[in-house]
Write a protein that holds these residues in place. Structure first.
Motif, PDB file in Angstrom:
ATOM      1  N   ASN A  70       0.844  -1.164   0.069  1.00 25.05           N
ATOM      2  CA  ASN A  70       0.121  -0.037  -0.096  1.00 25.05           C
ATOM      3  C   ASN A  70       0.692   1.289   0.089  1.00 25.05           C
ATOM      4  O   ASN A  70       1.706   1.387   0.967  1.00 25.05           O
ATOM      5  CB  ASN A  70      -0.849  -0.272   1.176  1.00 25.05           C
ATOM      6  N   LEU A  71       0.659   1.977  -0.917  1.00 21.13           N
ATOM      7  CA  LEU A  71       1.572   3.235  -1.144  1.00 21.13           C
ATOM      8  C   LEU A  71       0.715   4.465  -0.417  1.00 21.13           C
ATOM      9  O   LEU A  71       1.135   5.588  -0.629  1.00 21.13           O
ATOM     10  CB  LEU A  71       2.029   3.603  -2.819  1.00 21.13           C
ATOM     11  N   GLY A  72      -0.243   4.137  -0.066  1.00 22.16           N
ATOM     12  CA  GLY A  72      -1.184   5.408   0.805  1.00 22.16           C
ATOM     13  C   GLY A  72      -2.548   5.479   0.045  1.00 22.16           C
ATOM     14  O   GLY A  72      -2.899   5.292  -1.080  1.00 22.16           O
ATOM     15  N   LEU A  73      -3.524   5.240   0.925  1.00 20.52           N
ATOM     16  CA  LEU A  73      -4.928   5.458   0.449  1.00 20.52           C
ATOM     17  C   LEU A  73      -5.138   4.317  -0.555  1.00 20.52           C
ATOM     18  O   LEU A  73      -5.864   4.285  -1.490  1.00 20.52           O
ATOM     19  CB  LEU A  73      -5.206   6.667   0.039  1.00 20.52           C
ATOM     20  N   THR A  74      -4.771   2.966  -0.262  1.00 20.26           N
ATOM     21  CA  THR A  74      -4.662   1.740  -1.024  1.00 20.26           C
ATOM     22  C   THR A  74      -4.248   1.739  -2.415  1.00 20.26           C
ATOM     23  O   THR A  74      -4.192   0.980  -3.325  1.00 20.26           O
ATOM     24  CB  THR A  74      -6.341   1.171  -1.034  1.00 20.26           C
ATOM     25  N   ARG A  75      -3.494   2.793  -2.877  1.00 21.23           N
ATOM     26  CA  ARG A  75      -2.743   2.985  -3.997  1.00 21.23           C
ATOM     27  C   ARG A  75      -1.745   1.852  -4.133  1.00 21.23           C
ATOM     28  O   ARG A  75      -0.833   1.687  -3.106  1.00 21.23           O
ATOM     29  CB  ARG A  75      -2.132   4.461  -4.085  1.00 21.23           C
ATOM     30  N   GLY A  76      -1.401   1.480  -5.297  1.00 20.16           N
ATOM     31  CA  GLY A  76      -0.349   0.435  -5.501  1.00 20.16           C
ATOM     32  C   GLY A  76       0.246   0.497  -6.819  1.00 20.16           C
ATOM     33  O   GLY A  76      -0.310   0.943  -7.815  1.00 20.16           O
ATOM     34  N   LEU A  77       1.581  -0.155  -7.099  1.00 21.93           N
ATOM     35  CA  LEU A  77       2.127  -0.201  -8.228  1.00 21.93           C
ATOM     36  C   LEU A  77       2.299  -1.717  -8.389  1.00 21.93           C
ATOM     37  O   LEU A  77       2.481  -2.477  -7.694  1.00 21.93           O
ATOM     38  CB  LEU A  77       3.516   0.528  -8.392  1.00 21.93           C
ATOM     39  N   PHE A  78       1.917  -1.974  -9.704  1.00 19.51           N
ATOM     40  CA  PHE A  78       1.783  -3.719 -10.017  1.00 19.51           C
ATOM     41  C   PHE A  78       2.401  -4.124 -11.607  1.00 19.51           C
ATOM     42  O   PHE A  78       2.398  -3.077 -12.561  1.00 19.51           O
ATOM     43  CB  PHE A  78       0.301  -3.975 -10.103  1.00 19.51           C
ATOM     44  N   ASP A  79       3.132  -5.294 -11.751  1.00 21.25           N
ATOM     45  CA  ASP A  79       3.463  -5.775 -12.770  1.00 21.25           C
ATOM     46  C   ASP A  79       2.694  -7.181 -13.065  1.00 21.25           C
ATOM     47  O   ASP A  79       2.950  -8.142 -12.375  1.00 21.25           O
ATOM     48  CB  ASP A  79       5.081  -5.850 -12.569  1.00 21.25           C
TER      49      ASP A  79
END
Length: 606
Positions: free
Chosen positions: A435-444
């Protein structure tokens, strides 16, 4: 051809070859409609052959085509023949001609070779029309002295012309060609014979029935047991006419012009009205000779035959994804016919031997015309996805038709069909990122394009909505570094093989352990100005951060709604900024996955 000389029996024993029969005469083409045929042509021989005479051959000769004004040329075929292996570079009215086919026979005792060449010159004769035709540059003179001891120095040419006239009856013309030879054996009178099978006939009336021949090297003065017969329906008749006696059929004549000086070749036509009856489907022509050598090149029959000839072609098969219905266009034709094709002619569709549908023509199809149709066939579930569809016109569904046709073997057409079903696919696991904040995320998820496939040829694309996946629009291009602003985020996967399937997976985030940076220097240089903990704010939204000095005095409390600590002392007396030194923190994440607080120290540098 080689021929025996009455007065030089010893020469016969030395020079007289036995010819090897060459290409069998068989059906070359069949033409149906208001057609008839004629021959024109000429010899290259200045006189009848005898031993060592003549000593030369002409290199050109002419003949005249003189059709009626209403005759339209449909086909024209040129034949030329002679001694040797073949002169393949001749001219017709000054135009270079090379053969489409070349046949030879060889005299085995002398190894002397004889040839016949063939050329389709339809367009040439259609353009030229009536008039004089001159075949030139046909030079066999270098071979004369080799062949004249056998009296077989010869050359000649002929054009078979098929023409249409609206006043003619509806006829069937069969053209048979090849190259076969009669070769009697010594002593004189030992017969040789050949029989030519004439198939693909269908006679409705014997009116105007006739048969024609192109033959080479026949001799007028040699007539030992020479006979030409026609057999149909179990009855054999000897063919003869005014120019061609029953014992000398191959005698250098042309019955189309009444010429008796067509040396060493024959263009003869015979009436067979009295020798054939309605319903005849096959016949034979037989030749025999006890001395004369004959090369038979072409046989043509004209029979009154008023019948349709139905053929069918399939086109444009289409099917819908995951459906076993096939829509297909068809064309029923009555092209090579002598009668209209009746309406309601059945058409049956087969897969293997299984009939899966029958339809019917809608209208009377005239001679030379066609009718278009369309049908939707439901394919049984027992049939595999790939199969061969066969359409048979004039078939009621059990292999039988409703009426006789000119040709009963050309009623079917096959086409390969492939039903398309939505592709199968592999299930994809959800992907979890920090979680990068407020459920934001980076994905591959770039490797999912291969993991989802069950066939390497499938085409895969990713979409943010089900509607985009169905329409195949707005595909995700950065699958190796995709940012989901909120999670859970459903990603839709389209797998395409002409049809398509859609599956999906979720992008999820989890609260990963925060990282503490324990050096603080609040001097306004924008570097470490506050106590920063990476992965804390907007991740652990209920966190509580407590700051203590070295003696355990509580100085400050932080949470997700307050800025990071910069040395400020809450409820301080006098100076509200903590001095440089070492401080301690207790971080309560208030997350069920992290029940124990994180503790440690930090150093405040002023």
């Amino acid at each position: 051809m080689l021929k025996k000389i009455f007065y030089l029996v010893f020469l016969l024993q030395i020079f007289y070859p036995t010819l090897v029969k060459s290409q069998d005469i068989s059906l070359y083409t069949q033409i149906n409609g208001r057609y008839d045929f004629t021959f024109i042509g000429n010899t290259m021989n200045p006189d009848e052959n005898t031993f060592q005479y003549p000593t030369f051959l002409y290199t050109q000769s002419s003949a005249t085509l003189n059709l009626d004004v209403n005759d339209r040329i449909e086909r024209a075929y040129l034949y030329w023949a002679g001694s040797g292996t073949g002169d393949t570079e001749i001219k017709l009215n000054g135009i270079d001609i090379t053969p489409d086919a070349l046949s030879t026979v060889i005299g085995t005792s002398s190894n002397l070779t004889y040839f016949s060449a063939f050329k389709d010159i339809t367009s040439f004769v259609q353009t030229t029309g009536n008039g004089t035709y001159t075949l030139s540059d046909f030079d066999l003179n270098s071979l004369v002295t080799t062949y004249y001891n056998n009296a077989t120095q010869f050359g000649g040419w002929a054009i078979l012309v098929v023409y249409e006239n609206p006043n003619l009856t509806l006829n069937q013309l069969n053209i048979y060609q090849g190259l076969e030879a009669l070769s009697p054996n010594l002593p004189l009178g030992i017969l040789d014979n050949m029989t030519i099978q004439l198939d693909n006939l269908y006679l409705i009336s014997n009116t105007g029935a006739k048969i024609g021949f192109i033959a080479w090297e026949g001799d007028r003065f040699i007539q030992v047991s020479e006979r030409l017969t026609f057999t149909a329906n179990g009855t054999t008749n000897i063919l003869s006419n005014t120019l061609n006696p029953s014992n000398n059929a191959f005698n250098g004549t042309n019955t189309e012009t009444n010429s008796t000086t067509l040396y060493n070749m024959d263009l003869d036509v015979y009436s067979i009205e009295n020798y054939i009856v309605p319903g005849t489907t096959s016949a034979t022509v037989s030749l025999q000779s006890g001395q004369d050598y004959v090369m038979l090149n072409t046989v043509v029959t004209k029979l009154n035959s008023q019948l349709p000839d139905a053929t069918i072609v399939l086109e444009n098969p289409t099917s819908v994804c995951d459906s076993r219905d096939v829509n297909i266009d068809y064309i029923v034709s009555n092209l090579n016919s002598t009668e209209v094709l009746q309406a309601n002619t059945p058409i049956t569709f087969y897969i293997g031997t299984q009939a899966i549908g029958t339809t019917f023509t809608q209208n009377i199809i005239p001679i030379g015309a066609s009718e278009n149709g369309n049908i939707t066939l439901s394919i049984p579930t027992t049939i595999p996805l790939n199969f061969t569809l066969t359409a048979v016109v004039d078939d009621t569904g059990n292999g039988t038709g409703i009426a006789p046709e000119l040709i009963e073997t050309n009623n079917s057409f096959q086409i390969e069909i492939q039903l398309i079903v939505s592709p199968t696919f592999n299930t994809l696991e959800n992907i979890t990122s920090c979680n990068l904040g407020l459920t934001r995320g980076l994905f591959d998820f770039s490797n999912y394009s291969e993991l989802v496939k069950t066939n390497p040829s499938h085409i895969v694309s990713f979409h943010e909505s089900y509607e985009d996946a169905v329409q195949n629009t707005n595909s995700i291009l950065n699958s190796s570094n995709y940012e989901a602003l909120t999670t859970p985020k459903e990603i839709f996967v389209r797998i395409d093989n002409g049809c398509f399937s859609i599956t999906s997976f979720f992008l999820l985030t989890e609260n990963c352990p925060p990282t503490v940076y324990n050096a603080v220097s609040p001097n306004g240089d924008f570097s470490n100005d506050t106590f920063f903990i990476e992965g804390l704010r907007d991740v652990f939204v209920n966190f509580e951060l407590l700051i203590y000095n070295r003696w355990g005095k509580h100085l400050w409390t932080g949470n997700n709604n307050k800025p990071d600590w910069d040395g400020y002392v809450e409820e301080g007396v006098g100076n509200t900024q903590a001095p440089a030194g070492t401080y301690y923190y207790i971080l309560h994440l208030n997350d069920p996955n992290y029940p124990e607080p994180l503790t440690g120290y930090l150093y405040l540098n002023k």
